[in-house]
Scaffold this active site. Structure first.
Site, mmCIF file in Angstrom:
data_model
loop_
_atom_site.group_PDB
_atom_site.id
_atom_site.type_symbol
_atom_site.label_atom_id
_atom_site.label_comp_id
_atom_site.label_asym_id
_atom_site.label_seq_id
_atom_site.Cartn_x
_atom_site.Cartn_y
_atom_site.Cartn_z
ATOM 1 N N ILE A 175 -4.821 -0.762 -5.000
ATOM 2 C CA ILE A 175 -3.940 -1.735 -4.365
ATOM 3 C C ILE A 175 -4.174 -3.121 -4.963
ATOM 4 C CG2 ILE A 175 -3.154 -2.723 -2.193
ATOM 5 C CD1 ILE A 175 -2.703 0.355 -2.631
ATOM 6 N N THR A 176 -3.201 -3.612 -5.709
ATOM 7 C CA THR A 176 -3.279 -4.950 -6.292
ATOM 8 C C THR A 176 -3.190 -5.998 -5.189
ATOM 9 O OG1 THR A 176 -2.202 -4.135 -8.297
ATOM 10 C CG2 THR A 176 -2.271 -6.514 -7.992
ATOM 11 N N GLN B 270 -3.651 -5.010 -35.359
ATOM 12 C CA GLN B 270 -3.630 -4.587 -36.760
ATOM 13 C C GLN B 270 -3.444 -5.786 -37.692
ATOM 14 O OE1 GLN B 270 -4.290 -1.471 -37.216
ATOM 15 N NE2 GLN B 270 -4.121 -1.317 -39.438
ATOM 16 N N GLY C 227 0.803 -1.215 0.000
ATOM 17 C CA GLY C 227 0.000 0.000 0.000
ATOM 18 C C GLY C 227 0.836 1.265 0.000
ATOM 19 N N LEU C 228 0.877 1.938 -1.127
ATOM 20 C CA LEU C 228 1.612 3.202 -1.238
ATOM 21 C C LEU C 228 0.728 4.312 -1.790
ATOM 22 C CD1 LEU C 228 4.291 4.772 -1.085
ATOM 23 C CD2 LEU C 228 4.809 3.950 -3.406
ATOM 24 N N GLU D 14 3.605 1.506 -11.038
ATOM 25 C CA GLU D 14 4.975 1.535 -10.487
ATOM 26 C C GLU D 14 5.837 2.610 -11.136
ATOM 27 O OE1 GLU D 14 6.951 -1.944 -9.201
ATOM 28 O OE2 GLU D 14 5.152 -3.175 -9.363
ATOM 29 N N ALA E 116 -1.509 11.119 -3.354
ATOM 30 C CA ALA E 116 -0.115 10.672 -3.400
ATOM 31 C C ALA E 116 0.015 9.597 -4.475
ATOM 32 C CB ALA E 116 0.334 10.149 -2.042
ATOM 33 N N PRO F 123 -5.141 8.919 -2.752
ATOM 34 C CA PRO F 123 -5.796 9.899 -3.626
ATOM 35 C C PRO F 123 -4.938 11.122 -3.912
ATOM 36 C CG PRO F 123 -7.377 9.028 -2.055
ATOM 37 C CD PRO F 123 -6.034 8.468 -1.664
ATOM 38 N N GLU G 296 6.537 8.848 -17.816
ATOM 39 C CA GLU G 296 7.107 10.174 -17.603
ATOM 40 C C GLU G 296 8.034 10.193 -16.386
ATOM 41 O OE1 GLU G 296 3.932 10.156 -20.271
ATOM 42 O OE2 GLU G 296 3.831 9.546 -18.158
#
Length: 381
Positions: free
Chosen positions: A157-158, A336, A124-125, A363, A130, A128, A367
């Protein structure tokens, strides 16, 4: 790259590919359409040792290395992105911080059952406020009665809804910036912990992605992972390692889509001949293979650096950036090649394209990876 692989790596690849082809692939479409978490498949991965591949045997692991682990993620992703991200989130994120900075008691208590496949882990990191700015953590842990009282929430959270144990960050001292963010480990049976919103996702629909909420959760002092001032740094190191597995996941999706495209191009006939005979299709296939091979070199190299205990932050970001964008590009080109059929859910490439997009976001977005790479290369001048 096969020339650099040890026999143990080849054995892991063979085992993971067989499992992916025989067990995972036949269920992939169903999991996606029903948005169903494959608990039975996860249990089988635990029995095969996949959930503890890079951890020492004394903690219930297989005693292998990061490269063996990313090969397994790649092969599982080749069949199903949802199953692969469940594996990656458990190993890299759920187990990773405990293995990295946990005490011996914490490793025996939490890591061992997770590595054995007896329990699922989550990390858990994100909050909303962060996301890319992980230092914006608002979840708080306050010292109370010799332990900690935790309040706050985490999103996206996966494994959060199926995990037995969750590692997470919480702010313990608002005056110290990132050094005031600490890491914790807890049992999700703790009173005050609950699962909130379940996300309805574009892709990876067979994985569990939820909000988790802490409401006056009372944790013992032993729930603190590592030094109180080092939680943020430890989680950033965890993300760095996790980027290698996300690169492997994107690589596997690209490989799977490419294989489907190759087969279809040889079978599909237009103008009296297989479409594989047409240069336009050949060029797409050639570019797909080139990008996949380049991605594999980058991902494996980053894993090898980690295993050699060498600096790998830049290489992990390069691997994650290139492989994730390759995964998105290759799955798009696979559609395609299939033409109109590729836009329908009758073939796996449509699902793979939806699954691949998250690799450019999770993760650390593309960018953010470019920022990290630029920072590292400029630092070296």
């Amino acid at each position: 790259m096969d020339l650099l692989l040890k026999e143990e790596h080849r054995q892991v690849r063979e085992m993971a590919r067989k499992f992916a082809d025989e067990v995972v692939a036949p269920r992939a479409r169903e999991l996606d359409e029903k948005e169903e978490f494959p608990l039975d498949i996860v249990k089988q991965m635990g029995e095969l040792g996949f959930l503890g591949l890079p951890f020492l045997e004394k903690y219930g692991g297989a005693g292998l290395d990061t490269l063996a682990y990313v090969i397994a993620v790649e092969e599982i992703a080749r069949a199903c992105g949802s199953t692969a991200i469940t594996l990656a989130a458990h190993v890299s994120l759920g187990c990773g911080p405990i293995y990295m900075i946990g005490t011996e008691e914490q490793k025996q208590t939490y890591l061992t059952p997770m590595a054995k496949g007896e329990a699922i882990g989550a990390f858990g990191l994100t909050e909303p406020n962060a996301g890319s700015d992980s230092a914006g953590t608002e979840t708080r842990a306050e010292k109370q009665n010799g332990g900690w009282r935790v309040n706050g929430s985490k999103i996206y959270i996966t494994n959060g809804g199926v995990a037995k144990y969750v590692t997470f960050t919480a702010r313990t001292d608002s005056s110290k910036g990132t050094k005031g963010i600490s890491a914790f480990i807890m049992d999700t049976a703790t009173p005050g912990f609950r699962v909130g919103k379940r996300e309805k996702k574009m892709g990876l629909r067979g994985s569990d992605t939820v909000e988790i909420v802490f409401q006056d959760c009372q944790l013992p002092a032993t729930a603190l992972l590592g030094d109180q001032a080092g939680g943020f740094k430890a989680f950033m190191r965890t993300l760095t390692g996790g980027r290698i597995s996300i690169g492997a996941l994107a690589l596997g999706l690209a490989q799977g889509a490419y294989e489907h495209a190759i087969r279809y191009a040889k079978e599909r006939k237009q103008f009296g001949q297989p479409i594989a005979n047409f240069q336009a299709v050949q060029f797409m296939l050639a570019d797909m293979r080139t990008k996949i091979e380049a991605s594999r070199h980058l991902v494996y190299y980053a894993a090898m650096l980690k295993d050699a205990h060498q600096p790998y932050e830049k290489e992990a970001s390069i691997a994650k950036l290139f492989a994730s964008e390759t995964g998105n590009w290759v799955t798009d080109k696979a559609i395609q090649v299939f033409g109109g059929l590729g836009y329908c859910r009758d073939v796996p490439v449509e699902r793979m394209h939806r699954d691949a997009k998250l690799m450019e976001i999770g993760e650390g977005t593309s960018e953010i990876q470019r920022l990290i790479i630029a920072r590292e290369i400029l630092r070296g001048l």
